[in-house]
Write an enzyme that holds these catalytic residues in place. Sequence first.
Site, PDB file in Angstrom:
ATOM      1  N   TYR A 146     -10.204 -24.228  13.721  1.00 30.92           N
ATOM      2  CA  TYR A 146      -9.473 -25.293  13.022  1.00 30.92           C
ATOM      3  C   TYR A 146      -9.543 -26.604  13.803  1.00 30.92           C
ATOM      4  O   TYR A 146      -9.991 -27.619  13.290  1.00 30.92           O
ATOM      5  CB  TYR A 146      -8.022 -24.861  12.830  1.00 30.92           C
ATOM      6  CG  TYR A 146      -7.168 -25.830  12.060  1.00 30.92           C
ATOM      7  CD1 TYR A 146      -7.324 -25.987  10.684  1.00 30.92           C
ATOM      8  CD2 TYR A 146      -6.192 -26.590  12.698  1.00 30.92           C
ATOM      9  CE1 TYR A 146      -6.521 -26.865   9.970  1.00 30.92           C
ATOM     10  CE2 TYR A 146      -5.387 -27.464  11.992  1.00 30.92           C
ATOM     11  CZ  TYR A 146      -5.558 -27.603  10.626  1.00 30.92           C
ATOM     12  OH  TYR A 146      -4.761 -28.476   9.925  1.00 30.92           O
ATOM     13  N   LYS A 150     -11.926 -29.629  12.944  1.00 31.93           N
ATOM     14  CA  LYS A 150     -11.409 -30.942  12.502  1.00 31.93           C
ATOM     15  C   LYS A 150     -11.979 -32.063  13.377  1.00 31.93           C
ATOM     16  O   LYS A 150     -12.223 -33.178  12.894  1.00 31.93           O
ATOM     17  CB  LYS A 150      -9.881 -30.951  12.592  1.00 31.93           C
ATOM     18  CG  LYS A 150      -9.193 -30.109  11.523  1.00 31.93           C
ATOM     19  CD  LYS A 150      -9.141 -30.830  10.184  1.00 31.93           C
ATOM     20  CE  LYS A 150      -8.335 -30.041   9.165  1.00 31.93           C
ATOM     21  NZ  LYS A 150      -8.320 -30.670   7.833  1.00 31.93           N
ATOM     22  N   ASN A 175       2.846 -31.957  12.077  1.00 31.20           N
ATOM     23  CA  ASN A 175       3.498 -30.897  11.271  1.00 31.20           C
ATOM     24  C   ASN A 175       4.284 -31.455  10.082  1.00 31.20           C
ATOM     25  O   ASN A 175       5.277 -32.159  10.270  1.00 31.20           O
ATOM     26  CB  ASN A 175       4.458 -30.077  12.124  1.00 31.20           C
ATOM     27  CG  ASN A 175       3.745 -29.320  13.224  1.00 31.20           C
ATOM     28  OD1 ASN A 175       3.076 -29.933  14.046  1.00 31.20           O
ATOM     29  ND2 ASN A 175       3.865 -28.007  13.250  1.00 31.20           N
ATOM     30  N   VAL A 188       6.154 -22.576  10.653  1.00 33.71           N
ATOM     31  CA  VAL A 188       7.502 -22.306  11.141  1.00 33.71           C
ATOM     32  C   VAL A 188       8.608 -22.700  10.142  1.00 33.71           C
ATOM     33  O   VAL A 188       9.573 -21.955   9.968  1.00 33.71           O
ATOM     34  CB  VAL A 188       7.706 -22.947  12.540  1.00 33.71           C
ATOM     35  CG1 VAL A 188       7.720 -24.472  12.481  1.00 33.71           C
ATOM     36  CG2 VAL A 188       8.953 -22.418  13.192  1.00 33.71           C
ATOM     37  N   VAL A 189       8.488 -23.842   9.490  1.00 32.15           N
ATOM     38  CA  VAL A 189       9.596 -24.294   8.629  1.00 32.15           C
ATOM     39  C   VAL A 189       9.769 -23.327   7.453  1.00 32.15           C
ATOM     40  O   VAL A 189      10.885 -22.848   7.183  1.00 32.15           O
ATOM     41  CB  VAL A 189       9.368 -25.739   8.131  1.00 32.15           C
ATOM     42  CG1 VAL A 189      10.420 -26.112   7.103  1.00 32.15           C
ATOM     43  CG2 VAL A 189       9.387 -26.719   9.304  1.00 32.15           C
ATOM     44  N   GLN A 210       9.217 -24.534  23.020  1.00 26.98           N
ATOM     45  CA  GLN A 210       8.120 -25.434  22.620  1.00 26.98           C
ATOM     46  C   GLN A 210       8.632 -26.401  21.549  1.00 26.98           C
ATOM     47  O   GLN A 210       9.543 -26.061  20.785  1.00 26.98           O
ATOM     48  CB  GLN A 210       6.894 -24.638  22.124  1.00 26.98           C
ATOM     49  CG  GLN A 210       7.028 -23.913  20.802  1.00 26.98           C
ATOM     50  CD  GLN A 210       7.598 -22.514  20.920  1.00 26.98           C
ATOM     51  OE1 GLN A 210       8.454 -22.251  21.744  1.00 26.98           O
ATOM     52  NE2 GLN A 210       7.150 -21.608  20.060  1.00 26.98           N
TER      53      GLN A 210
HETATM   54  P1  NAD Z   1      -2.626 -25.848   2.112  1.00 24.67           P
HETATM   55  O1  NAD Z   1      -3.193 -24.581   2.660  1.00 24.67           O
HETATM   56  O2  NAD Z   1      -1.409 -25.781   1.270  1.00 24.67           O
HETATM   57  O3  NAD Z   1      -3.725 -26.641   1.273  1.00 24.67           O
HETATM   58  C1  NAD Z   1      -5.103 -26.530   1.505  1.00 24.67           C
HETATM   59  C2  NAD Z   1      -5.811 -26.507   0.157  1.00 24.67           C
HETATM   60  O4  NAD Z   1      -7.228 -26.471   0.388  1.00 24.67           O
HETATM   61  C3  NAD Z   1      -5.463 -25.265  -0.667  1.00 24.67           C
HETATM   62  O5  NAD Z   1      -5.208 -25.639  -2.001  1.00 24.67           O
HETATM   63  C4  NAD Z   1      -6.723 -24.397  -0.560  1.00 24.67           C
HETATM   64  O6  NAD Z   1      -6.899 -23.534  -1.652  1.00 24.67           O
HETATM   65  C5  NAD Z   1      -7.801 -25.452  -0.451  1.00 24.67           C
HETATM   66  N1  NAD Z   1      -9.014 -24.967   0.213  1.00 24.67           N
HETATM   67  C6  NAD Z   1      -9.110 -24.302   1.384  1.00 24.67           C
HETATM   68  N2  NAD Z   1     -10.398 -24.030   1.656  1.00 24.67           N
HETATM   69  C7  NAD Z   1     -11.129 -24.546   0.631  1.00 24.67           C
HETATM   70  C8  NAD Z   1     -12.514 -24.578   0.330  1.00 24.67           C
HETATM   71  N3  NAD Z   1     -13.424 -24.035   1.135  1.00 24.67           N
HETATM   72  N4  NAD Z   1     -12.902 -25.186  -0.820  1.00 24.67           N
HETATM   73  C9  NAD Z   1     -11.995 -25.740  -1.664  1.00 24.67           C
HETATM   74  N5  NAD Z   1     -10.675 -25.735  -1.427  1.00 24.67           N
HETATM   75  C10 NAD Z   1     -10.246 -25.142  -0.296  1.00 24.67           C
HETATM   76  O7  NAD Z   1      -2.384 -26.799   3.371  1.00 24.67           O
HETATM   77  P2  NAD Z   1      -1.708 -28.241   3.475  1.00 24.67           P
HETATM   78  O8  NAD Z   1      -0.596 -28.129   4.425  1.00 24.67           O
HETATM   79  O9  NAD Z   1      -1.471 -28.818   2.123  1.00 24.67           O
HETATM   80  O10 NAD Z   1      -2.866 -29.051   4.201  1.00 24.67           O
HETATM   81  C11 NAD Z   1      -3.734 -29.943   3.515  1.00 24.67           C
HETATM   82  C12 NAD Z   1      -4.645 -30.641   4.513  1.00 24.67           C
HETATM   83  O11 NAD Z   1      -3.857 -31.367   5.465  1.00 24.67           O
HETATM   84  C13 NAD Z   1      -5.528 -29.678   5.320  1.00 24.67           C
HETATM   85  O12 NAD Z   1      -6.806 -30.239   5.477  1.00 24.67           O
HETATM   86  C14 NAD Z   1      -4.837 -29.596   6.647  1.00 24.67           C
HETATM   87  O13 NAD Z   1      -5.738 -29.315   7.703  1.00 24.67           O
HETATM   88  C15 NAD Z   1      -4.236 -30.996   6.778  1.00 24.67           C
HETATM   89  N6  NAD Z   1      -3.074 -30.992   7.696  1.00 24.67           N
HETATM   90  C16 NAD Z   1      -1.887 -30.435   7.279  1.00 24.67           C
HETATM   91  C17 NAD Z   1      -0.819 -30.412   8.175  1.00 24.67           C
HETATM   92  C18 NAD Z   1       0.519 -29.855   7.778  1.00 24.67           C
HETATM   93  O14 NAD Z   1       1.419 -29.816   8.628  1.00 24.67           O
HETATM   94  N7  NAD Z   1       0.757 -29.439   6.554  1.00 24.67           N
HETATM   95  C19 NAD Z   1      -0.970 -30.918   9.470  1.00 24.67           C
HETATM   96  C20 NAD Z   1      -2.198 -31.425   9.850  1.00 24.67           C
HETATM   97  C21 NAD Z   1      -3.248 -31.468   8.945  1.00 24.67           C
HETATM   98  N1  UDP Z   2       6.601 -20.408  15.203  1.00 22.66           N
HETATM   99  C1  UDP Z   2       7.708 -19.588  15.402  1.00 22.66           C
HETATM  100  N2  UDP Z   2       8.033 -18.706  14.429  1.00 22.66           N
HETATM  101  C2  UDP Z   2       7.343 -18.608  13.249  1.00 22.66           C
HETATM  102  C3  UDP Z   2       6.222 -19.457  13.052  1.00 22.66           C
HETATM  103  C4  UDP Z   2       5.884 -20.328  14.053  1.00 22.66           C
HETATM  104  O1  UDP Z   2       8.377 -19.640  16.442  1.00 22.66           O
HETATM  105  O2  UDP Z   2       7.722 -17.774  12.405  1.00 22.66           O
HETATM  106  C5  UDP Z   2       6.279 -21.393  16.258  1.00 22.66           C
HETATM  107  C6  UDP Z   2       4.813 -21.421  16.656  1.00 22.66           C
HETATM  108  O3  UDP Z   2       4.550 -20.471  17.675  1.00 22.66           O
HETATM  109  C7  UDP Z   2       4.670 -22.852  17.136  1.00 22.66           C
HETATM  110  C8  UDP Z   2       5.625 -23.645  16.250  1.00 22.66           C
HETATM  111  O4  UDP Z   2       6.546 -22.687  15.731  1.00 22.66           O
HETATM  112  O5  UDP Z   2       5.077 -22.968  18.474  1.00 22.66           O
HETATM  113  C9  UDP Z   2       4.954 -24.368  15.098  1.00 22.66           C
HETATM  114  O6  UDP Z   2       4.146 -23.421  14.440  1.00 22.66           O
HETATM  115  P1  UDP Z   2       3.375 -23.755  13.087  1.00 22.66           P
HETATM  116  O7  UDP Z   2       2.530 -22.557  12.775  1.00 22.66           O
HETATM  117  O8  UDP Z   2       4.332 -24.211  12.057  1.00 22.66           O
HETATM  118  O9  UDP Z   2       2.469 -25.013  13.431  1.00 22.66           O
HETATM  119  P2  UDP Z   2       1.486 -25.389  14.650  1.00 22.66           P
HETATM  120  O10 UDP Z   2       1.618 -24.386  15.746  1.00 22.66           O
HETATM  121  O11 UDP Z   2       0.125 -25.396  14.026  1.00 22.66           O
HETATM  122  O12 UDP Z   2       1.960 -26.721  15.069  1.00 22.66           O
END
Ligand code: NAD
Ligand code: UDP
Length: 326
Positions: A146, A150, A175, A188-189, A210
Site C-alpha cells: 500500500y 502509493k 485517517n 479503527v473508527v 499510538q
Molecule cells: P474504500 O475501500 O471504501 O474505497 C476504495 C474503492 O476502490 C472501493 O469502492 C473499491 O471497490 C474500489 N477499488 C479497489 N480496487 C479497485 C480496482 N482494482 N479497480 C476498481 N476499483 C477498485 O476506501 P476509502 O477509504 O474510500 O479510500 C479511497 C481512496 O482514498 C483510496 O485510494 C485510499 O488509498 C485513499 N485514502 C483513504 C484514507 C482514509 O482514511 N479513508 C486515507 C488515505 C488515503
Molecule cells: N487499531 C486498533 N484496533 C482496531 C483497529 C485498529 O487499535 O480494531 C489501531 C491500529 O493498530 C493503528 C490505529 O488503530 O494503530 C489506526 O488503525 P487504522 O487501521 O484505522 O489506520 P492506519 O493504521 O492505516 O492509520
Amino acid sequence: MAKTVLVTGGAGFIGSHLIERLLGEGDEVICLDNFFTGQRRNIEPFGSDPRFHLMEQDVTTPIDLDRVDQVYNLACPASPPHYQFDPVMTRKTNFMGALNVLELASRTGARVLQASTSEVYGDPLVHPQPEEYRGNVSITGIRSCYDVGKMDAEGLFFDYHRAHNTDIRIIRIFNTYGPRMRPDDGRVVSNFIVEALQDEDITIYGDGSQTRSFQYVDDLVEGMFRMMQQTDIAGPVNLGNPGEFTIRELAEMVLGLIPQSRSRLVQMNLPQDDPQQRRPDTTLAGKHLGWKAEVPLQTGLTSTIDYFREILDQKSSVEAVETLAA
Ligand code: NAD
Ligand code: UDP
C-alpha cells in the site's frame, strides 16, 4: 461550467461522498469501480440521476473514454486488512491504476488528481509531518504493497507531468472516517463503533498509546474539491485534521458517546510496522486552498455512530425475518 468527471473507486466510502458533491455542483459523473471494497448501497441514491454513470471495471485495465475533464483516482482498498488480503493486487492497483488514469488524462487533456496517503510518511520520525518530509517506510514489510505502491503512483504522476505536461494534482489523505464506511472495514473508527454498538470487546491493538489524527469525510471532500479546482499547486498537499488522539482516547470517546454499551476495552497484539504517531502539518493546504479541517472529532463520531446504528438495525431486522422464515 458543468464538467464530465471520472471518479475511480467511486462506490467506496470517500468516493461516494465525493460523487454526491460533484453531482451537487451540476457535473456529469462517471463512477469506475470493481466493487472489491465498494458497496452498491453507497451509490444507489445516484442511480436515478441521469448525470450519473457506472462503469463496472477494474482500474488495472485501460479506461476507454473519449471525453473527460477531470479524474479523481481513488480506486484502491484503504483498510490494512483489505489491502493486505491480496498484496500483489494492491500493488498492481496502485501502479496500473495510476498508469491508466494518467494515460487517459494525457490523451484527453483532463486534469487528474491522485488520492495518496499519510502512509508515505511510514512510521514518521518528524512530527507533525510536512509534505517535504521523505518518511520512514518499511520497504519490505506488510504495509509496503500500500504505502510503497502509493509512493510509486506519486512518482509516476510527476513522471507524466515532466514527460507529457499532464495536469496533475496529488493529495495525501490522513485517517478519514464517516458514514458509508463498511461495518467490516477493519479500520479503527468503524471497528470501535461497531464493537461498542454490539456490546463486543473494544479491540485496542498494542497498549493504545499510538496516535492518529482523524478527519471527518466532509472536510476531506471540501479539500479534495478545492485542490482539483485551483491552479496554484500540483502538490503533494496534506489533507487531515491536526487534532491528535491516542487510540485509547478514541476508544474512551466512542464509549462515552454510546453510554448504554456494555463493551470492555481489551488489548490485542500490535500489527507489524504499525506507525506510532501521525499528525498532518496542513500549512500548505491553508495557504493554497484556504482550507482547514472544521469538524471536531466528537461531532464527526456522533454522526458516524448514527449511521452505523441504522445499518446494524437494518441488518438485525433482516436476520430476524430470515430466522422467522427458516
Ligand atoms: P474504500 O475501500 O471504501 O474505497 C476504495 C474503492 O476502490 C472501493 O469502492 C473499491 O471497490 C474500489 N477499488 C479497489 N480496487 C479497485 C480496482 N482494482 N479497480 C476498481 N476499483 C477498485 O476506501 P476509502 O477509504 O474510500 O479510500 C479511497 C481512496 O482514498 C483510496 O485510494 C485510499 O488509498 C485513499 N485514502 C483513504 C484514507 C482514509 O482514511 N479513508 C486515507 C488515505 C488515503
Ligand atoms: N487499531 C486498533 N484496533 C482496531 C483497529 C485498529 O487499535 O480494531 C489501531 C491500529 O493498530 C493503528 C490505529 O488503530 O494503530 C489506526 O488503525 P487504522 O487501521 O484505522 O489506520 P492506519 O493504521 O492505516 O492509520
